[in-house]
Scaffold this motif. Structure first.
Motif, PDB file in Angstrom:
ATOM      1  N   UNK A  65       0.583  -1.346   0.225  1.00 36.64           N
ATOM      2  CA  UNK A  65       0.061   0.043  -0.009  1.00 36.64           C
ATOM      3  C   UNK A  65       0.988   1.339   0.085  1.00 36.64           C
ATOM      4  N   UNK A  66       1.888   1.062   0.903  1.00 38.84           N
ATOM      5  CA  UNK A  66       2.828   2.498   0.809  1.00 38.84           C
ATOM      6  C   UNK A  66       3.602   2.757  -0.292  1.00 38.84           C
ATOM      7  N   UNK A  67       4.204   1.772  -0.807  1.00 38.57           N
ATOM      8  CA  UNK A  67       4.804   1.866  -2.312  1.00 38.57           C
ATOM      9  C   UNK A  67       4.011   2.296  -3.399  1.00 38.57           C
ATOM     10  N   UNK A  68       2.654   1.769  -3.321  1.00 37.42           N
ATOM     11  CA  UNK A  68       1.739   2.059  -4.361  1.00 37.42           C
ATOM     12  C   UNK A  68       1.376   3.672  -4.279  1.00 37.42           C
ATOM     13  N   UNK A  69       1.166   4.204  -3.143  1.00 38.88           N
ATOM     14  CA  UNK A  69       1.038   5.554  -2.861  1.00 38.88           C
ATOM     15  C   UNK A  69       2.297   6.316  -3.305  1.00 38.88           C
ATOM     16  N   UNK A  70       3.765   5.838  -2.949  1.00 41.20           N
ATOM     17  CA  UNK A  70       4.593   6.633  -3.390  1.00 41.20           C
ATOM     18  C   UNK A  70       5.069   6.858  -4.903  1.00 41.20           C
TER      19      UNK A  70
END
Ligand SMILES: Nc1ncnc2c1ncn2[C@@H]1O[C@H](COP(=O)(O)OP(=O)(O)OP(=O)(O)O)[C@@H](O)[C@H]1O
Ligand code: SF4
Ligand SMILES: [Mg+2]
Lengths: 354, 365
Positions: free
Chosen positions: B254-259
């Motif tokens: 989730x965090x990577x997708x956001x970044x």
């Protein structure tokens, strides 16, 4: 100083965009074509403004030129011919991965819309410069100090204090400083083309002015070509030699800045110019433009401006006007408009039509 | 426009009507000061939490039925001692007098904690609470520490792979695996490992893996010791990894997708940076930042789960000790364990906070 700017290619356009379509995948089977059939030539040293309402596809076209679209976006048709520093002409659409990587920033750089977040928050500004230079210098690993010295010169060109900026993290700089630092970074490899997407929108008026003045000055010094995307027609008039108006994903009028500001032939361009404060002392009566642009997936079959056009006739609802040259000139400077009644002086408006 | 184009660059104007950042003069020293202040604040908070927990433990101990002295005396009388005699022996051996005023008991307890003096155990003759904890806790911390580390490293890597390849088959498969792992209680994972991997498939001998060290192996910084410790800790470690890796994969995805949607990543691509550089320094580093707090959460979860996992796997860690303490009503040991274990979790939190401040330059200001 670093090497002098590249000599303009002997002849022919630097960038030749031919029939480019850009679209986004919006669902499993649905696509949205955000740019239709865009064509224009940009000659070395020219500066072209792209204007038009929000959502008309300016950013999409700009990103498409460098193939920087998000995962869902693709350039689905046409050619993007670019004359490289080596003199070869390539189609950006067909560049292989590694070739594309080396093409970007070295030949064509882009300053993004909302560049406030253009810098990695965990890296210092100097690391952004180091990263950029090193990504494009393959064999020789230049010493850090040398690269930083060159970076300092770049920052001085945009009147930033390198001693202050380089060791800082992005959040320690103001928006205007970041924007100018990004312009400096964009010019690091002396690209032939700089695409600027609303570079001044988020800035206050004074900062806007200084950014614009520095851009003018840098362009005279370094002689790069520019595609300048903006909402601000005043800026377009000041920075660009030529203007392209976009409407609902299409270029609907192109020509020199004078052509568009004084002899606009497409009713949408006239309306756009009429809707901003007077330019160059020429006082237009602001014509309110009712309604909004049509949804890109529900374009009318004829002219996409027809629902809002004061000059529309029955013909306009059925026939889609092509971009047609009205006044031919060399070097991509022809005045062209996509309007069926572009050369009619007195045309019956729909109100008066039986 | 009548701009003067000089051959030399114009003099820099650092402000340029755009300065909202701090003054130059006040920059470096305050930064330092504020940063150490941040550390100070965090350390202070950790102390307060430990202090509160110690107090809760103390008062809970007094509120529980059965006084430790009574418990011990009761046991002694079974050996034929008279009640009064037994009480005297118990008070002496526990270094604790239930008839003393509450405040002095409290002071004894708190000041004892400061020097790690937590009295004697009831059920382990001759062993102090500190000695008992010291003999078991390191094994638990070791297995949980290694498990957390491995799970984080693997989870971060897999989460990034899932984000880069999102909506592809690999992502779907890993998502299912991660969700299933996240839903299975950790003692069940331990059981499945022993029965499935050990007994059914015969990959290892679960009996031989029991305990913390093989007989005859001396603690010390030798390859033999470390190897043997890892060998015996293998099952707990694998259990812990499986217990938390799912969460790490999903949050990292989730965090990577956001970044990946951040402007600076697009700009980095536009700058022609190599994919590897973008993945590590631009995407990875920023994606990890919001997850640092998760380290302490994982650690806490595992400490809680260790009690059961260590029972199932017959690993001689602090979990078994805690169960003993409960079963034999060894109150001093129970109190000591509760305080020390929470302190470990609080310390994990502190480490996570400090790590975060090192990783994110924005925190230091
Ligand atoms: N990632 C995306 N996925 C789907 N549709 C998109 C995406 N990005 C843009 N669009 C659509 O493409 C069209 C053109 O968008 P674009 O951002 O190019 O407009 P713009 O002219 O730059 O507008 P603005 O002046 O507001 O920046 C819009 O209708 C928008 O909704
Ligand atoms: S083609 Fe017709 S509707 Fe379209 S702009 Fe011209 S006059 Fe208006
Ligand atoms: Mg835009």
């Amino acid at each position: 100083m670093t090497p002098t700017p590249p000599a303009p290619a002997a002849d022919g356009p630097l960038l030749s965009v031919r029939g480019v379509d850009v679209g986004y995948r919006t669902g499993r089977r649905t696509r949205l074509t955000a740019v239709h059939d865009a064509s224009f030539d940009l000659y070395p040293g020219q500066s072209m403004a792209l204007v038009g309402e929000s959502g008309c596809g300016k950013t999409t076209l700009g990103l498409g030129l460098l193939r920087l679209l998000p995962r869902t976006g693709t350039v689905s048709a046409g050619q993007i011919l670019f004359r490289r520093k080596s003199g070869d002409q390539v189609d950006v659409r067909t560049l292989a991965k590694e070739d594309l990587r080396r093409f970007r920033w070295n030949e064509a750089a882009m300053v993004f819309q909302g560049a406030m977040n253009a810098f990695n928050p965990v890296l210092r500004m100097e690391e952004h410069f180091l990263d950029t230079f090193r990504a494009h210098e393959r064999r020789t690993r230049r010493p850090r100090a040398e690269i930083l010295e060159e970076s300092a010169e770049l920052l001085e060109m945009v009147r930033l204090d390198p001693a202050r900026v380089l060791p800082s993290h992005p959040h320690e700089l103001s928006g205007g400083m970041r924007q100018r630092a990004l312009i400096a970074l964009a010019l690091a490899l002396r690209p032939q083309l700089l695409i600027l997407d609303e570079p001044t929108t988020a800035l206050d008026v004074l900062t806007q002015r200084s950014v614009v003045e520095q851009l003018t000055e840098l362009r005279e010094r370094l002689r790069f070509s520019m595609v300048f995307i903006t909402h601000d027609l005043g800026l377009a008039a000041e920075l660009a030699d030529r203007v392209g108006t976009m409407y609902a994903g299409r270029l609907i009028e192109t020509g020199t800045t004078r052509d568009l500001f004084h002899r606009a032939r497409h009713p949408y361009t006239s309306a756009l110019i009429g809707s901003v404060p007077p330019v160059a002392g020429d006082r237009h009566v602001p014509e309110p433009l009712p309604g909004g642009p049509p949804g890109l997936n529900a374009l009318p079959p004829g002219c996409s401006f027809e629902p809002r056009c004061p000059r529309a006739t029955e013909e306009c609802t059925a026939t889609r006007p092509e971009l047609r040259v009205l006044h031919p000139r060399d070097e991509g400077l022809s005045h062209a408009a996509a309007c069926l009644h572009a050369d009619g002086a007195e045309l019956p408006t729909r109100g008066g039509h039986p | 426009m009548a701009t003067d184009i000089a051959a030399t660059p114009p003099p820099p104007d650092p402000g340029g009507g755009a300065t909202t950042a701090r003054d130059d003069g006040a920059r470096v020293p305050p930064l330092r000061r504020i940063w150490s202040n941040y550390v100070f604040v965090k350390v202070r908070k950790a102390f307060v939490v430990v202090f509160v927990v110690a107090n809760v433990t103390f008062f809970l101990g007094r509120a529980m039925p059965g006084d430790p002295v009574d418990v011990m005396a009761g046991r002694l009388t079974q050996g034929g001692m008279s009640m009064d005699e037994a009480r005297a022996v118990a008070i002496n051996s526990l270094a604790y007098d239930p008839d003393a005023p509450l405040w002095s008991q409290w002071w004894e307890f708190i000041s004892g904690l400061a020097t790690l003096d937590m009295g004697n155990t009831i059920n382990r003759p001759g062993q102090t609470v500190a000695e008992a904890i010291g003999a078991y806790l390191p094994w638990t911390l070791f297995s949980i520490g290694v498990g957390t580390l491995v799970a984080i490293v693997l989870g971060l890597a897999l989460g990034m792979v899932m984000a880069y390849w999102r909506n592809r088959v690999l992502d779907h498969v890993l998502s299912v695996v991660a969700s299933v792992l996240g839903a299975v209680p950790n003692y069940l994972i331990a059981m499945l490992l022993v029965t499935g991997g050990g007994m059914y498939l015969g990959w290892f001998d679960p009996i031989d893996l029991r305990g913390t060290l093989s007989p005859g192996v001396e603690p010390g910084l030798t390859a033999e010791f470390v190897g043997d410790a890892l060998y015996h800790a293998a099952l707990p470690i694998v259990t812990y990894v499986l217990a938390i890796i799912g969460t790490w994969m999903l949050v990292m995805k989730a965090s990577t997708t956001e970044v990946l949607g951040e402007d600076y990543v697009t700009v980095a691509r536009a700058r022609g940076l190599r994919d590897r550089r973008i993945a590590f320094s631009y995407v990875g580093r920023n994606a990890v930042l919001p997850l640092v707090a998760q380290i302490a959460i994982s650690f806490g979860t595992l400490v809680g789960g260790a009690i059961f996992v260590e029972q199932v796997l017959v690993y001689k860690g602090v979990g078994g000790l805690l169960l003993d303490a409960v079963n034999y009503r060894d109150y001093p040991l129970l109190q000591g364990l509760l305080v020390i274990i929470t302190t470990c979790v609080v310390l994990a939190n502190l480490v996570a906070d400090l790590l975060y401040s090192r990783l994110d330059p924005r925190i230091r200001t």
